[in-house]
Design a protein around this motif. Sequence first.
Motif: not given
Length: 293
Positions: A11-14, A55, A273
Amino acid sequence: MRVGVHINRFDHSGGGPALGAELAAAGTAAEAAGVSWLSVMDHYFQMEFNDRAEDPMLEAYTTLGYLAAHTSTLRLGALVTGVTYRHPGLLAKIATTLDVLSGGRATLGIGAAWYDREHEGLGVPFPPVAERFERLEETLRICLQMWDPEANGPFEGRHYRLAETRCVPAPLSSPHPEIMIGGGGEKKTLRLVARYGDACNLFTTSPEQVRHKLDVLRRHCDSEGRDYDTIRKTVAYSSDPATEGDLDAFTRDIAGYTKLGIDTVILSPRLGETSGWMESFVARAVQRLAELD
């Protein structure tokens, strides 16, 4: 005691577009930190206890192939492959391909599978637990037969039948890719470790419980005529200090395992991350565990 890392969240912020660069950076950072093992989950939905099934989740062996191209020293594997997800003959070929393209760095981590929701959701048959263990043992036998260059003939089992167990090119690992069997079941899982495994993976429940599991494994090895010391012992650590970067609390948690013959503690942070965390925490954890030995 060596340090491994298990990447279990994506679940990367990007979002999806950022995952490739993040995984490549994580591999580079892991090697710089002195990590010996890097693994991913073999799941298609995120596990609910790790947050939400909705997710992000990446397919394991595609991800491992990508990591192989961006690393050079790390041992790579799934922690652990669900036996129900791939036909054994295809799984042996997949693991062999990873081994060849990584230069002999593949481990076949494998277990009996358990996540019923993703099986049902994706239409994958989910047999009862006893049958899954039968399939697990047959899968181990098939992989070993496919990795034997002198054994290209048929395999006849209760659940699987192969007319040819041909695997070309052969693995680069000698005599074959490491087999790591995950889980601490005392009657079935640890017996399979003694019979077929090169490594085991247990949870860090407590030093006393892990010592007990290893004693059970030793008894199975005695029954199988197997040298207990030839099996690499690993433990998975997912407690808060790893995620939070609390080195002193992590050291206190792990200190009791250092006298049990554990080769590798595999950190499983709840982070999407991990590259920055490798630099800020894992490099220090590698050094701290080296000091404890």
